[in-house]
Structures are given as C-alpha cells and as structure tokens.
Design a protein around this motif. Structure first.
Motif, mmCIF file in Angstrom:
data_model
loop_
_atom_site.group_PDB
_atom_site.id
_atom_site.type_symbol
_atom_site.label_atom_id
_atom_site.label_comp_id
_atom_site.label_asym_id
_atom_site.label_seq_id
_atom_site.Cartn_x
_atom_site.Cartn_y
_atom_site.Cartn_z
ATOM 1 N N ARG A 132 51.894 46.346 29.678
ATOM 2 C CA ARG A 132 50.694 47.017 29.860
ATOM 3 C C ARG A 132 49.897 47.098 28.558
ATOM 4 O O ARG A 132 48.530 47.131 28.730
ATOM 5 N N ASN A 133 50.401 47.590 27.253
ATOM 6 C CA ASN A 133 49.837 47.679 26.370
ATOM 7 C C ASN A 133 48.924 46.342 25.843
ATOM 8 O O ASN A 133 47.873 46.368 25.359
ATOM 9 N N LYS A 134 49.523 45.335 26.169
ATOM 10 C CA LYS A 134 48.770 43.981 25.881
ATOM 11 C C LYS A 134 47.712 44.018 26.783
ATOM 12 O O LYS A 134 46.524 43.515 26.269
ATOM 13 N N LEU A 135 47.758 44.189 28.010
ATOM 14 C CA LEU A 135 46.610 44.125 28.974
ATOM 15 C C LEU A 135 45.672 45.038 28.461
ATOM 16 O O LEU A 135 44.741 44.943 28.699
ATOM 17 N N ILE A 136 45.702 46.432 28.271
ATOM 18 C CA ILE A 136 45.094 47.318 27.717
ATOM 19 C C ILE A 136 44.001 46.776 26.603
ATOM 20 O O ILE A 136 42.770 46.790 26.507
ATOM 21 N N ILE A 137 44.742 46.121 25.815
ATOM 22 C CA ILE A 137 44.114 45.612 24.424
ATOM 23 C C ILE A 137 43.103 44.436 24.978
ATOM 24 O O ILE A 137 41.944 44.199 24.616
ATOM 25 N N LEU A 139 41.856 44.044 28.014
ATOM 26 C CA LEU A 139 40.855 44.211 28.557
ATOM 27 C C LEU A 139 39.470 45.221 27.857
ATOM 28 O O LEU A 139 38.448 44.788 28.136
ATOM 29 N N PHE A 140 39.982 45.892 26.940
ATOM 30 C CA PHE A 140 39.132 46.483 25.999
ATOM 31 C C PHE A 140 38.091 45.309 25.527
ATOM 32 O O PHE A 140 36.961 45.331 25.255
ATOM 33 N N GLU A 149 36.734 54.982 31.290
ATOM 34 C CA GLU A 149 36.607 54.135 32.503
ATOM 35 C C GLU A 149 37.950 53.201 32.887
ATOM 36 O O GLU A 149 38.387 52.861 33.949
ATOM 37 N N LEU A 150 38.692 52.941 31.741
ATOM 38 C CA LEU A 150 39.908 52.320 31.740
ATOM 39 C C LEU A 150 40.958 53.022 32.312
ATOM 40 O O LEU A 150 41.598 52.871 33.224
ATOM 41 N N VAL A 151 41.037 54.501 31.929
ATOM 42 C CA VAL A 151 41.867 55.430 32.623
ATOM 43 C C VAL A 151 41.936 55.506 33.947
ATOM 44 O O VAL A 151 42.793 55.748 34.882
ATOM 45 N N VAL A 183 43.423 37.012 31.168
ATOM 46 C CA VAL A 183 43.502 38.351 31.599
ATOM 47 C C VAL A 183 44.121 38.503 32.940
ATOM 48 O O VAL A 183 44.857 39.474 33.026
ATOM 49 N N LEU A 184 43.632 37.781 33.977
ATOM 50 C CA LEU A 184 44.242 37.700 35.253
ATOM 51 C C LEU A 184 45.549 37.460 35.270
ATOM 52 O O LEU A 184 46.557 38.072 35.973
ATOM 53 N N LYS A 185 46.165 36.448 34.402
ATOM 54 C CA LYS A 185 47.565 36.288 34.154
ATOM 55 C C LYS A 185 48.282 37.363 33.837
ATOM 56 O O LYS A 185 49.338 37.921 34.183
#
Length: 296
Positions: A132-137, A139-140, A149-151, A183-185
């Motif tokens: 999850r944390n990697k995906l957040i980085i 996406l930003f 917006e992310l939240v 990112v989709l992965k």
C-alpha cells in the motif's frame, strides 16, 4: 442565520469541500469571539474596519504567521462579499484592506534519483502495508494527485481497461489521470492484499488502514515522510513536495505547461507557473551546453 446561509452558499453554489467550509466558518467564529471579548458585540454585519484591524493586530501579537492571518482575513472577506450580495450590508468593511506581506517559501522538489530510491531501492515489506505504501508513493509521483484527493479515492475510480484514474478535485471538479502499466501492476498487487484484510469497514474506499477503515491525511503524510527521510536529505518531505516533483520533472522533460495544468487540476495557468522555476534552471543548463556562443 447569515452564517448558516453562508455555509450553504459555500457548499451548494461554490462547491467548496467540507474541509474548506469548516476552515472558513472557524475563522469567522474566531473573529466573532474576538468581537464579544473586546467590544461586547457579536453582530458581524455592523462592524467597521477599525475593529477588524484590532483583530489582525491581536493575531500578529499572538505570533501567528502573516500567511495564516491573510487566510483568516480572506475567509472573513468572502463572508462580507456574501453579505453584500444578499443585501445585508451596503459596504464591505474589508474593501480597502491590503494583505500582510509574506515571504516566498521556495519548495525544493525531490530529484529524480531520490524518487527512484524511494520507489525502487528502499525495502517495501511484501505485506499489505508495504505494498500500500509503495502504491501511495507511485500514485503521488506519477499522477500529481493531492493528498486529500488520494484519501478520497474509491475502488470504482480505477479504470483498468482505459488505464485511467478518476479524481474528484477542488470544487468537486472531476478529472481523469493516466495510469502507467507499472502503477497498474502495483494496484493489482495491492488489491489482492486488500481482500485478505480481516475486517473492511469502508468497502468503497481504495486506500484503507490495516484495520479496514479509510486511510487519513496524517497517516499519508507520515508514510511519505518516513520513506523520503531515507531517500533524501531535503528539509521538507511531504505529499505536496512529491506533487511538486511530479510537475517539475514533467516540465524539465519538455511537457506542455497547459497539459501539466490539467493533470494537476489547477483552475488557472498562474497556479501551475510556480513550478516553472525549476524547469527554467534545467533549460539554462541545456542552453549553456548547447549554444555555440555559450563558451565565449
């Protein structure tokens, strides 16, 4: 009654977010409390600029930053413009007010190398929170999305077939952002882990805590600060700096300013132009290396 009407106006006509409306009303209530304490009167529609000036002086003496004071006065000004609009007052007491001077804070973006370290080189645990944390980085950095917006992202906002992400921005304005294959992965990996959570209290939210509730802004901030504290020596490490890096790196690579404006969800080009100072610095480097007269 006028404050309730103003609240409805901000929400229904101006489409301001709940957080913005709450901030406006808090500032107006703060001023009203000051009036009662200093002048024994809380009638906002019968005050003059001298009283507002006294409030500003008190805020300055309280060591509140000029930027914060300007924001509070701006909220009050919006309220008086509303009262003028509905005919509750004849003159806006802030008509001739001049904002306090503020220093320009230069926001230094992360370098491409620092972002690469945070995404690719730092150890991300192969569990729910790590993925999850990697995906957040990711996406930003790949979308330029804002923290709020992310939240507020929903599962349904991810469109795998079109490789896009639907984002609800300021004033409830929707925009669609492209999603890279990488990112989709990561999203797919994250969703598999998300299904394994014991309890999910918010089925619609894309990002959840490990307890199954929608992720919150302070946690998102801590995630970015934690990873970039290991990847960068820069003083400020926040989601906004990562958004700033997204825009700067695009412009450095020759992206059109208008295109970056649309990706960021800015309403005006002026808001996007604050990111151009870094791209200009990059252009100067290229110019000095490439121009035939640069060595003379």
């Amino acid at each position: 009654m006028s404050i309730k009407a103003f609240t409805d106006y901000l929400q229904l006509e101006r489409n301001y977010s709940q957080l913005t409306v709450k901030a406006y009303i808090n500032d107006i209530n703060s001023f009203q409390s000051f009036l009662i304490e200093e002048f024994g009167d809380s009638q906002l529609n019968k005050i003059n600029y001298t009283q507002i000036r006294s409030w500003i002086v008190q805020l300055v003496e309280s060591k509140i930053s000029n930027r914060s004071i300007n924001r509070k006065v701006s909220a009050l000004n919006s309220y008086y413009k509303f009262l003028l609009k509905i005919g509750d007052i004849e003159i806006n007491p802030l008509l001739r007010h001049r904002a306090l001077k503020t220093s320009k804070n230069i926001q230094v973006p992360f370098s491409e190398a620092e972002v690469a370290i945070a995404i690719d080189e730092l150890k991300h645990e192969d569990d729910y929170e790590g993925i999850r944390n990697k995906l957040i980085i990711e996406l930003f950095y790949t979308s330029g999305i804002r923290r709020i917006e992310l939240v507020n992202l929903k599962l349904s906002d991810v469109d795998f077939s079109n490789k896009t992400l639907k984002v609800l921005g300021k004033r409830n304005k929707e925009r669609y952002l492209p999603l890279l294959n990488s990112v989709l992965k990561t999203i797919n990996r994250y969703l598999k882990e998300r299904k394994e959570l014991g309890v999910i209290e918010d089925n619609q939210a894309l990002f959840l805590t490990k307890k199954g509730v929608r992720i919150y802004e302070t946690l998102v901030y801590r995630i970015i600060k934690e990873y970039f504290s290991l990847a960068s020596n820069k003083v400020k490490k926040s989601p906004h700096i990562l958004r700033h890096s997204f825009a700067t790196h695009l412009l450095n690579q020759g992206a059109d300013l208008n295109a970056v404006k649309e990706l960021l969800g800015h309403s005006s080009l002026a808001a996007t132009q604050v990111y151009t100072h870094n791209s200009i610095a990059e252009l100067k480097k290229v110019y000095s290396k490439a121009h035939p007269r640069s060595k003379k």
